[in-house]
Design an enzyme around this catalytic site. Structure first.
Site, short mmCIF file in Angstrom:
data_model
loop_
_atom_site.label_atom_id
_atom_site.label_comp_id
_atom_site.label_asym_id
_atom_site.label_seq_id
_atom_site.Cartn_x
_atom_site.Cartn_y
_atom_site.Cartn_z
N SER A 101 77.96 14.07 78.89
CA SER A 101 77.35 14.53 77.47
C SER A 101 76.83 14.61 76.81
O SER A 101 76.40 15.07 75.49
CB SER A 101 77.48 12.74 77.19
OG SER A 101 77.93 11.49 77.45
N HIS A 114 84.60 10.14 80.40
CA HIS A 114 84.48 8.85 80.21
C HIS A 114 86.32 8.27 80.13
O HIS A 114 86.70 6.97 80.80
CB HIS A 114 83.70 8.48 79.07
CG HIS A 114 82.55 8.49 78.99
ND1 HIS A 114 81.22 9.42 78.63
CD2 HIS A 114 81.28 8.39 80.38
CE1 HIS A 114 80.20 9.81 78.71
NE2 HIS A 114 79.67 9.33 80.61
N ARG A 156 81.57 12.76 89.20
CA ARG A 156 82.19 14.52 88.91
C ARG A 156 81.98 15.53 90.03
O ARG A 156 82.22 15.66 90.65
CB ARG A 156 81.18 14.64 88.31
CG ARG A 156 81.33 14.52 86.62
CD ARG A 156 81.06 14.20 85.61
NE ARG A 156 80.02 13.63 85.49
CZ ARG A 156 78.39 13.09 84.68
NH1 ARG A 156 78.47 14.42 83.08
NH2 ARG A 156 77.22 13.27 85.55
N LYS A 200 66.27 7.10 78.24
CA LYS A 200 66.51 8.69 78.05
C LYS A 200 66.68 8.83 76.98
O LYS A 200 67.04 10.56 76.97
CB LYS A 200 68.03 8.30 78.87
CG LYS A 200 68.47 8.32 79.74
CD LYS A 200 70.16 8.69 80.46
CE LYS A 200 69.83 8.59 82.04
NZ LYS A 200 71.40 8.57 82.28
P1 ADP Z 1 74.27 7.21 82.55
O1 ADP Z 1 73.07 7.35 81.82
O2 ADP Z 1 74.31 5.51 83.57
O3 ADP Z 1 74.72 8.10 84.01
P2 ADP Z 1 76.49 8.17 81.27
O4 ADP Z 1 77.49 7.93 79.83
O5 ADP Z 1 76.69 9.61 81.18
O6 ADP Z 1 75.74 7.02 81.98
O7 ADP Z 1 77.87 8.39 82.32
C1 ADP Z 1 78.44 6.73 82.72
C2 ADP Z 1 78.69 6.97 84.14
O8 ADP Z 1 80.36 7.87 83.17
C3 ADP Z 1 78.75 7.85 85.02
O9 ADP Z 1 79.17 6.85 86.15
C4 ADP Z 1 78.91 9.40 85.02
O10 ADP Z 1 79.04 9.80 86.28
C5 ADP Z 1 80.06 8.82 84.69
N1 ADP Z 1 80.50 10.31 83.80
C6 ADP Z 1 80.10 10.98 83.07
N2 ADP Z 1 80.89 11.82 82.19
C7 ADP Z 1 82.15 11.76 83.16
C8 ADP Z 1 83.41 12.86 83.38
N3 ADP Z 1 83.42 14.03 82.92
N4 ADP Z 1 84.16 12.44 84.51
C9 ADP Z 1 83.72 11.32 85.54
N5 ADP Z 1 83.14 10.58 85.29
C10 ADP Z 1 81.88 10.65 84.05
#
Ligand code: ADP
Length: 159
Positions: free
Chosen positions: A130, A19, A92, A43
């Site tokens: 995460s 992130h 990703r 979630k």
């Molecule tokens: P959500 O529940 O909206 O998917 P996340 O916290 O899992 O929330 O992810 C938020 C955003 O960050 C999403 O666009 C996800 O693809 C991106 N994201 C999460 N982890 C990574 C990573 N390792 N590299 C790039 N983008 C990421």
């Protein structure tokens, strides 16, 4: 000139180095970023929204022009409230694409004044999520290299 503010929404349960990589990339394009933490009850997050805010705030204090806030309404309504027109999302792996594509098109249909911008992750974070952190932590593995130190501490406390 008007400041260009973008909103980076997500669950951030917890915020990871992946992130933060997207935040750093976003700051190259925009004057400011709002990390918008969705309550996401569907979630069933491990951390409460207050805990997720605290972890994210600590993690982004090194950057100028990054704010952290939670929201529990439609994302486009939140953007209108913040007078922002851009959603930043991270990409990703190919499997992210379908969901992100659907979400971007849905948001565009609901609010044609809002654009979604996708930032490609650094190769080193392409596999990082995460969910992965929580799984390693639950099974007693080392995950310190994937999250900022304040987050590692909170995750350890949780388990
Ligand atoms: P959500 O529940 O909206 O998917 P996340 O916290 O899992 O929330 O992810 C938020 C955003 O960050 C999403 O666009 C996800 O693809 C991106 N994201 C999460 N982890 C990574 C990573 N390792 N590299 C790039 N983008 C990421």
């Amino acid at each position: 000139m008007k400041k260009r503010i973008a909103v980076y929404p997500g669950t951030f349960d917890p915020i990871t180095n992946g992130h933060l990589d997207i935040i750093e990339r976003g700051l190259k394009l925009f004057d400011g970023l709002v990390v918008a933490i969705a309550e996401s009850p569907v979630k069933e997050p491990l951390f409460t929204v207050d805990e997720r805010i605290k972890m994210a705030k600590d993690a982004v204090k090194k950057y100028k022009n990054v704010e952290v806030e939670s929201f529990d309404c439609l994302l486009i309504d939140y953007l209108h409230k913040r007078k922002a027109h851009v959603i930043v999302r991270g990409l990703r792996v190919i499997s992210d694409f379908e969901y992100e594509f659907q979400m971007a098109l849905t948001n565009r249909k609901l609010a044609s004044d809002i654009e979604t911008v996708f930032m490609m992750t650094a190769e080193g974070y392409a596999y990082l999520s995460s969910r992965f952190i929580k799984e390693i932590a639950r099974l007693g593995g080392r995950f310190d290299c994937f999250v900022p130190p304040n987050v590692a501490k909170m995750v350890k406390e949780k388990f």
